[in-house]
Structure formats: structure tokens, C-alpha cells
Design a protein around this motif. Structure first.
Motif: not given
Length: 166
Positions: A54-57, A136-140
Motif C-alpha cells: 500500500g506504499q506509493g512512490a 505513482i502506485d508503487a515501485l520495488d
């Protein structure tokens, strides 16, 4: 075989004898940085795991790149291409914990590869074009990871071709 100076190999792993990055034949520039809540100890292993938190970026473009956001819209999928600057570059065979045995680097999505380029399809949540910022929604990836490129994800171009069967 050569080994990375600070990390030992797992059983079945192999390194390149002469790393390719010693050649200076590519000229890349970073167009910005990725801001995430992740560091080396807690970074998710892939984009699906990053989304599950649930963490965005945030993507912060370098000065002068802001105009490159013209035409983008909230909700649009984008391909983010980023440089995994902390990854090993010498592994050619890897032994991931989630696999039943060693695999060639090109059979994996691991960041450890001769050119540590990663890509993920992300969704734009907000745009501040004047500041050159995309939420943005997320990034790894780790906080501060260099960004190589952004491209719109287009279903007519990017969806894999599927053979028709009867």
C-alpha cells in the motif's frame, strides 16, 4: 571465476569472468530519481509485493526534464525504467531462494545482472508537471534509485501477442 568483492556466492551461482561494464560503449543519463520508503533491509522483491504494502512512490525528474510530462494523465499506466545501482553485475547464474535450483540470469527478473536495468508498469496517481514530479502506485527499489526512462504503456503495443488456437 571472478566473485563480487563483498558478497559470497550461494551454491550453484556463477560469476562472469570479465565483467562487460568495463567497456565504455554506452552513454546513459539519469533523468531523475525514484523516491520510495525502501532501503536495503526492507525493499520488496518485486512490484507486486511493493503494491501489496500500500506504499506509493514518487518520481522526481531532473531539472529540465519537466516538459517531458506533457500529455500524461492521472490513471495512465507507464513503464518506468530504472537503474538498480546497488545490484551485483557479475552474476550470470543465480540461485534465488524462491526457485528449485540455479537459473541463468536472463531467466530471472532479479536486479543482479550485467546491466542492472529494471522495469515496472506503474500507474500515475498525481502529476505536478511544473515541479517534474509523478506520484505513482508503487515501485520495488531503494529510495534514490536513478531513473533511466519513462514510457507510456500502450495495450496495442505492449500486450504480448497471443497465437490464435482453434
Amino acid at each position: 571465476m571472478a566473485t563480487h568483492s563483498s558478497v559470497s556466492l550461494r551454491p550453484g551461482e556463477e560469476c562472469l569472468e570479465e565483467p562487460l561494464w568495463l567497456e565504455e560503449n554506452a552513454r546513459l543519463c539519469f533523468i531523475g530519481r525514484v523516491r520510495t520508503p525502501w532501503g536495503p533491509e526492507d525493499c520488496p522483491g518485486n512490484i507486486a509485493a511493493a503494491r501489496a504494502t500500500g506504499q506509493g512512490a514518487r518520481i522526481e525528474l531532473a531539472d529540465g526534464m519537466e516538459r517531458g510530462l506533457v500529455g500524461l494523465s492521472v490513471g495512465q499506466p507507464m513503464v518506468a525504467v530504472y537503474w538498480m545501482d546497488h545490484a551485483r553485475r557479475d552474476l550470470i547464474v543465480q540461485a534465488p531462494r524462491h526457485c528449485d535450483g540455479p537459473r541463468g540470469t536472463f531467466a530471472l527478473r532479479s536486479p543482479h545482472r550485467p546491466n542492472p536495468i529494471a522495469l515496472s508498469v506503474v500507474t500515475i496517481r498525481a502529476i505536478d508537471a511544473a515541479a517534474g514530479v509523478l506520484e505513482i502506485d508503487a515501485l520495488d527499489c531503494f529510495d534514490g534509485t536513478p531513473l533511466l526512462d519513462l514510457k507510456p504503456w500502450l495495450p496495442t503495443v505492449d500486450a504480448p501477442h497471443r497465437e490464435q488456437t482453434e
